[in-house]
Write a protein that holds these residues in place. Structure first.
Motif, short mmCIF file in Angstrom:
data_model
loop_
_atom_site.label_atom_id
_atom_site.label_comp_id
_atom_site.label_asym_id
_atom_site.label_seq_id
_atom_site.Cartn_x
_atom_site.Cartn_y
_atom_site.Cartn_z
N LEU A 39 0.55 -0.72 0.06
CA LEU A 39 0.25 -0.17 -0.24
C LEU A 39 1.02 1.77 0.03
CD1 LEU A 39 -3.08 -0.32 2.30
CD2 LEU A 39 -3.11 0.70 -0.22
N ARG A 40 1.73 1.25 0.68
CA ARG A 40 2.75 2.04 0.61
C ARG A 40 3.59 2.58 -0.29
NH1 ARG A 40 4.30 1.63 7.56
NH2 ARG A 40 2.47 2.02 7.93
N GLN A 41 4.13 1.48 -0.59
CA GLN A 41 4.75 1.65 -2.31
C GLN A 41 4.04 2.33 -3.65
OE1 GLN A 41 6.18 -2.58 -3.38
NE2 GLN A 41 7.94 -1.29 -3.48
N TYR A 72 -12.80 1.65 -17.29
CA TYR A 72 -12.85 1.92 -16.50
C TYR A 72 -11.34 1.33 -16.14
CZ TYR A 72 -12.37 1.34 -11.64
OH TYR A 72 -12.34 1.52 -10.36
N ARG A 73 -10.54 1.83 -15.05
CA ARG A 73 -9.08 1.92 -14.87
C ARG A 73 -9.76 1.56 -13.74
NH1 ARG A 73 -5.46 0.29 -17.86
NH2 ARG A 73 -6.01 0.76 -20.44
N LEU A 74 -8.64 0.70 -12.72
CA LEU A 74 -8.55 0.94 -11.05
C LEU A 74 -7.73 2.04 -11.18
CD1 LEU A 74 -9.84 -0.29 -8.49
CD2 LEU A 74 -7.57 -1.94 -8.71
N PRO A 75 -8.18 3.12 -10.12
CA PRO A 75 -7.33 4.11 -10.28
C PRO A 75 -5.67 3.73 -8.85
CG PRO A 75 -8.65 5.47 -8.48
CD PRO A 75 -9.53 3.06 -9.51
N PRO A 76 -5.05 4.21 -9.05
CA PRO A 76 -3.24 3.10 -8.54
C PRO A 76 -2.88 3.82 -7.42
CG PRO A 76 -2.89 5.83 -9.62
CD PRO A 76 -4.43 4.99 -10.17
N GLY A 77 -3.89 4.12 -6.79
CA GLY A 77 -3.59 4.12 -5.19
C GLY A 77 -4.56 2.87 -4.58
#
Length: 397
Positions: free
Chosen positions: A16-18, A130-135
Motif C-alpha cells: 500500500l505504501r509503495q 474503467y481503470r482501477l485508480p493506482p492507489g
C-alpha cells in the motif's frame, strides 16, 4: 512455507505504501492471494490493514455475484449500432483515492466468475470503460481444497499472477488482537493453557469446531450473554467450538471462577494471593491484565489514583514467577489501538516500580519481546516494532 497474520499484514502494508509513493508501480506489484482454512481471519487481516492505513476498503464476495456484476450491464445504443456497458457504482472512481479491493472467497466462485474477475485482477481495468485508480491494491482470499470447504481450482493464468501466502493460525498474534479488542479474559487464559484447542479441523467440521473466529465468538457470547442460564451458555460454547474443546473450556472456567478477588487486590483492599494450580494462574494473569485498565482513564495516566493502581499491579505480578509475570505485563501493555498501546506502554514502563520488577523478571520479558520483534520483521515503522523498541529501551534504562 506458512505465513503468520503479522507477515501478511506487513507485506500488504508495504505494498500500500509503495503504491502511495510510486503510483507508477500499480501494474507491476503482484496481487496477494491469501490461502487458509475457514476462520483463520483472512478477510479480517486485510480489513485491519486498510483501517490502520486510513484507506478505503471494498469487499467483493464473488460467490455471491453474477458475471454481469463485474463486467457491467450491456446497454444497446441503437443510433450508433453498438453496445455500451453500464458499470456498477461500487468501483472506486476518484483517481487520487487509495484503498484495498478484496476479492474474498475467490476459490468458492465458479470458473465463469473467476474469468469475469481476470481483467480487473490481472490488468486493473474493465474493458476500455474503467481503470482501477493506482492507489488501490488488489488482494484475494480463499480456501484450499484440503480445508474441507467449497473450493474450485485456479487456472494457471490466474494463479501465476498472484503472490500466494498460505496462512497458519497463530495463537500469540490472536491473543494480542483479542486483548486489544477487550475479549473475555477466560477465553484468552484457556487458550494459553491449552493451545492445542485453538485450531482443530480433525473432528467433525459440519458443526462447531475450534478456530480463531469461533473462539472470538465464544468470548463475545460470555460478555454479552452473562445473564443466560448456565446450561444455555454451555450449549452456546459447544455450538461454536464443538463438544471436545467446549467441554474442556467449561471445566477450565469453573476453576477460573474460584480465583481471588482481583479488583480488590488492585484497589489495595485485599491481600495478594496467588493461585497454586497452573490453570488458575493462567486465568489469574488474564484477569489481572484485563481488570487493570477497567475504570481507569489511560489517557491521563499520571493521576495519583492511576499511579497507585499501577504500583499495585507491579506488586502483584512480582509475586508471580517470571513467565507468568511476563504474560501479565505483555497483556497489560496492549490497548485497543496503536495510540492506546503506546500510552499504556509509556505509563507502565516509566512507572517507578517497573525498575524493581525488571530486575526480577526483565530477562524473561526481554526474551519474549525479542521473539516478537523477530516475528514481525525489521519494519521500523510497524506498531509492533515501535512498541517492542520502547519496551527494550525501558529495560535498558
Amino acid at each position: 512455507m506458512y505465513a503468520t497474520p503479522d507477515n501478511a499484514q506487513t507485506l500488504l502494508t508495504h505494498q500500500l505504501r509503495q503504491l502511495h509513493e510510486h503510483p507508477e508501480l500499480a501494474a507491476e506489484l503482484p496481487p496477494v492471494m491469501l490461502w487458509g482454512a475457514p476462520g483463520v481471519g483472512k478477510s479480517a487481516i486485510v480489513r485491519e490493514v486498510a483501517e490502520g492505513e486510513g484507506v478505503g476498503f471494498i469487499d467483493i464476495r464473488l460467490a455471491q455475484r453474477e458475471p454481469v456484476d463485474l463486467r457491467g450491464l450491456p446497454v444497446p445504443d441503437r443510433e450508433r449500432g453498438v453496445v455500451d456497458w453500464l458499470l456498477a457504482g461500487e468501483w472506486p472512481r476518484d483517481p487520487k483515492s487509495r484503498g484495498i479491493l478484496l476479492f474474498d472467497e475467490l476459490t468458492a466462485a465458479d470458473r465463469s466468475l473467476q474469468v469475469a474477475a481476470y481483467e480487473l485482477i490481472l490488468d486493473r481495468r474493465l474493458g476500455d470503460l474503467y481503470r482501477l485508480p493506482p492507489g488501490w491494491l488488489v488482494v484475494a482470499a480463499g480456501n484450499r481444497q484440503t480445508d474441507r470447504a467449497v473450493a474450485q481450482t485456479f487456472s494457471s493464468a490466474l494463479a501465476n499472477r498472484f503472490c500466494h501466502l498460505n496462512l497458519a493460525p497463530d495463537l500469540d498474534v490472536w491473543v494480542r488482537w483479542a486483548r486489544g479488542q477487550g475479549l473475555h479474559p477466560d477465553v484468552i487464559a484457556f487458550l494459553r493453557f491449552r493451545p492445542e484447542c485453538f485450531f482443530d479441523m480433525e473432528g467433525a467440521v459440519e458443526q462447531g469446531w475450534p478456530s480463531p473466529r469461533s473462539w472470538a465468538r465464544v468470548a463475545q457470547s460470555l460478555t454479552y450473554g452473562s445473564q443466560l442460564p448456565d446450561e444455555v451458555q454451555a450449549l452456546t460454547v459447544h455450538g461454536l467450538v464443538g463438544e471436545g474443546a467446549g467441554t474442556e473450556f467449561l471445566a477450565f472456567r469453573q476453576w477460573a471462577q474460584k480465583l481471588p478477588d482481583i479488583p480488590a487486590m488492585l484497589a489495595g483492599q485485599a491481600p495478594i494471593v496467588i493461585p497454586e494450580r497452573a490453570d488458575q494462574r493462567y486465568a489469574f494473569c488474564a484477569g489481572l491484565a484485563h481488570t487493570l485498565w477497567q475504570g481507569v482513564d489511560d489517557v491521563v495516566t499520571d493521576s495519583a489514583a492511576t499511579q497507585k493502581r499501577l504500583g499495585r499491579f507491579f506488586a502483584i505480578s512480582r509475586e508471580l514467577t517470571a513467565d507468568f509475570a511476563t504474560l501479565c505485563l505483555l497483556d497489560a501493555l496492549q490497548g485497543p489501538d496503536e495510540a492506546a498501546t503506546q500510552r499504556r506502554t509509556l505509563a507502565l514502563l516509566s512507572h517507578p516500580d517497573f525498575t524493581a520488577w525488571s530486575e526480577q523478571h526483565g530477562e524473561v520479558f526481554y526474551q519474549h519481546f525479542s521473539a516478537r520483534m523477530g516475528a514481525v520483521g525489521e519494519d521500523a515503522t510497524s506498531p509492533e516494532h515501535q512498541e517492542a523498541q520502547a519496551q527494550e529501551d525501558g529495560l535498558n534504562g
